[in-house]
Design a protein around this motif. Structure first.
Motif, PDB file in Angstrom:
ATOM      1  N   VAL A 319      36.883  44.988  35.178  1.00 22.39           N
ATOM      2  CA  VAL A 319      38.092  44.201  34.772  1.00 22.39           C
ATOM      3  C   VAL A 319      38.020  43.267  36.061  1.00 22.39           C
ATOM      4  N   VAL A 320      38.401  42.121  35.745  1.00 24.20           N
ATOM      5  CA  VAL A 320      38.898  40.951  36.512  1.00 24.20           C
ATOM      6  C   VAL A 320      40.279  40.027  36.151  1.00 24.20           C
ATOM      7  N   ILE A 321      41.198  40.354  37.053  1.00 27.28           N
ATOM      8  CA  ILE A 321      42.402  40.039  36.829  1.00 27.28           C
ATOM      9  C   ILE A 321      42.905  38.767  37.624  1.00 27.28           C
ATOM     10  N   LEU A 322      43.408  37.517  37.045  1.00 31.91           N
ATOM     11  CA  LEU A 322      43.809  36.580  38.106  1.00 31.91           C
ATOM     12  C   LEU A 322      45.529  36.585  37.934  1.00 31.91           C
ATOM     13  N   GLY A 323      45.942  36.596  39.388  1.00 37.58           N
ATOM     14  CA  GLY A 323      47.293  36.862  39.611  1.00 37.58           C
ATOM     15  C   GLY A 323      47.642  37.831  40.445  1.00 37.58           C
TER      16      GLY A 323
END
Length: 652
Positions: A319-323
């Protein structure tokens, strides 16, 4: 959720009989001592307890040579309060003093919060503490006519509040809600870990205190359940049109009514008329997803936190999450156990504070005290509110001499920064690389402060990586960051917030064909008191420009103030025989000059390198309310007739 008072608001406090001694004992052990002491004053009628414990608190601090810490009682004083409660409380809890007079109330408040309380706060705290209903100011000699109707757009926290108070004042109203569920933010945000970052016991209506919160900071589902309970209690559902999207509103000058164009659930577009319109749509509405090259080529799953897909299984996924804002830290802390790997990409860090009660359950004894000991809940709410509201007013204000040589903006701002830095030091004593990435280079409050739900622990996990960057482009199998690093991904999560829109999604046309979109063009919305707009009669904007209490308190507080002002304004029209009102241009301009001048001394406008939604594209601070909560509350007690134009004959 079943509310505790099915037949009356919660500021009506009944006696409690047949008290179980074991439950009472457990409640005394768990209860917050300042609120418990005040409940003893109500129950015994012994006002001497106020002076006695004021002296005890002062003596303890002198001996320890320390100041009060967020109102927490010293251990010795807390123990004596509990001992006194065990001696004085028994099988029947009947208040001998209801809501005391202003002088006694202020003295009780000072001992409860262990702090000085100015006299201007007394009526504000009476209301916000849940001791009494908001006091009307405009005379009530006329009842609303049957043909006077109010349209409320939105069934979130403010819309439901407006419905309750309009109904109580006798106004006919209809709520239009685009979604098939009430709750606004709390029906939209269903991502893992979704929770309110304001304490439960004051992030609720002052007229509907809820003693049954299971956590000190409620989860999103529990808060939504609370709002549903309010809607059931006040029988709001029949007056809410679900699946009804308001497309636009036009003022019909000859009839002096608003015409709303609404697309209903069946797809049909119909018009509705109303004498007044209340917008309760908030400002953070549509999910914001940055336009990133290659997004359409990604072969995995992409989703925004506000559009969470329950069918997506994150177990074993990359998983990649931005923020790294409030939403991201909640998601990261919640999903870290499930995923194979988690890459957190942050464009800029936030100042993060420790908060021991985030995620902490409310003990059974404490809940029993809130529900059964008369006035304990009101005082606990008042104390929670006091230390999270105007006590923070000085923190975003700039001391120019200090700020010239510090990252922090003032000694008060620096004190908060030191708390955050100490937390970073303790959390990452063995990980200086993470500490460096997570240390902002701007003063606290320039961006929203984040309370840690377990994020710091999560990013230290071997399976988690933290990247000070943004997305440059997306490939079918992952993300390339702006530093050139490739992050493989099965799932991309956008924790990038919302499009900030002050009614830009509605086509609103006022007098003489003036469009609100033109008046508020270039991200420069202006309103009088953050609520009314020249050229738009009987249009009442809630959560309007420069109305957010960003220094403390909660959205619930200003929403109640706005609704109170709206009801007072409508009653003023009735009492004076007018059909409509709008603010003068001069009053609006003067108010906003004062707003800008005050905000020019804050980190909301001059926040170093901080970027976020507090400033518009030209750098103006357009979100934050510059006033203390008590001052803004005072401004909104009733309309000032000299600041308004009125339409109609005005005959009594």
């Amino acid at each position: 959720m079943t509310l505790i008072s099915p037949d009356h608001p919660t500021y009506v406090v009944p006696p409690v009989t047949d008290v179980d001694e074991h439950e009472l004992a457990a409640a005394i052990d768990a209860a917050e001592p300042g609120a418990l002491l005040m409940a003893l004053v109500h129950l015994t009628g012994d006002t001497g307890l106020v002076a006695e414990f004021k002296a005890r608190l002062d003596d303890e601090r002198r001996q320890a040579e320390t100041s009060a810490t967020m109102g927490r009682y010293p251990a010795g004083v807390a123990a004596e309060v509990r001992a006194r409660a065990r001696r004085l409380l028994g099988g029947t809890l009947v208040p001998r003093i209801a809501v005391p007079d202003d002088d006694l109330f202020r003295r009780m408040a000072e001992v409860c919060v262990d702090d000085a309380v100015g006299g201007e706060y007394v009526p504000h705290l009476r209301e916000q503490g849940g001791f009494e209903a908001a006091r009307p100011v405009v005379p009530r000699t006329r009842t609303p006519p049957e043909d006077f109707t109010v349209a409320v757009i939105g069934a979130g926290m403010i819309g439901l509040n407006a419905a309750v108070k309009l109904g109580a004042a006798g106004f006919r109203y209809q709520v239009f809600e685009e979604r098939d569920e009430l709750g606004g933010t709390w029906s939209r945000n269903t991502y893992p870990g979704a929770a309110v970052d304001t304490p439960s016991h004051f992030y609720s209506y002052s007229f509907e205190l809820n003693p049954r919160w299971t956590r000190y900071y409620p989860t999103g589902p529990e808060y939504l359940d609370y709002l549903r309970g309010v809607a059931r209690k006040y029988d709001l559902y029949p007056r809410i049109s679900f699946g009804a999207k308001v497309l636009g509103c036009a003022w019909l000058d000859e009839q002096r009514v608003w015409q709303l164009t609404v697309r209903h659930r069946d797809g049909a577009v119909r018009t509705h008329q109303a004498n007044a319109v209340v917008t309760a749509t908030g400002v953070l509405n549509g999910a914001f997803v940055p336009a990133i090259e290659g997004a359409d080529t990604f072969t995995g799953t992409m989703m925004h936190t506000a559009e969470w897909r329950e069918d997506v299984d994150l177990r074993g996924k990359r998983v990649v999450i931005l923020g790294t804002g409030c939403t991201s830290v909640q998601v990261v802390a919640d999903i870290v156990e499930q995923v194979e790997s988690l890459a957190v990409v942050m464009r800029q860090p936030h100042w993060i504070v420790p908060e021991r009660q985030v995620g902490e359950d409310v003990p059974d004894g404490m809940r029993w005290a809130l529900e059964h000991i008369p006035y304990f809940h009101q005082w606990f709410r008042l104390k929670s509110y006091w230390w999270a509201a105007d006590k923070g007013w000085a923190i975003p204000r700039i001391d120019a001499e200090w700020y010239a040589t510090h990252v922090s903006a003032s000694p008060a701002n620096d004190a908060l920064m030191r708390v955050c830095l100490d937390y970073l030091d303790r959390a990452f004593a063995d990980r200086p690389d993470l500490k460096a990435k997570l240390t902002p280079d701007f003063p606290p409050f320039a961006k929203r402060i984040v309370k840690d739900p377990g994020f710091f622990d999560a990013v230290k996990r071997d399976k988690v990586s933290l990247h000070a960057a943004s997305f440059d482009r997306i490939r079918p199998d992952g993300v390339v960051t702006t530093t050139g690093e490739f992050l493989p991904a099965d799932v991309i999560i956008w924790a990038t917030g919302f499009k900030l829109e002050y009614l830009g999604f509605l086509d609103i046309t006022g007098r003489d064909g003036v469009r609100l979109a033109d008046e508020w063009a270039d991200q420069n919305p202006r309103a009088y008191l953050g609520i009314t707009v020249p050229g738009f009669p009987n249009l009442f904007v809630t959560a309007g420009p420069n109305a957010a209490p960003n220094h403390g308190g909660g959205h619930n507080v200003t929403s109640e103030e706005h609704v109170h002002y709206i009801v007072e304004s409508l009653q003023y029209l009735l009492e004076n025989g007018y059909a409509a009102m709008e603010p003068t241009r001069a009053a609006t301009d003067d108010y906003n000059r004062r707003v800008d001048a005050e905000l020019d001394t804050t980190v909301w406008k001059h926040g170093g390198t901080a970027n976020g939604y507090y400033r518009n594209t030209s750098g103006r601070a357009w979100i934050s309310c510059p006033w203390r909560l008590v001052d803004y509350w005072t401004m909104l007690r009733a309309p000032a007739p000299e600041d308004y134009l009125f339409f109609g004959d005005g005959n009594a």
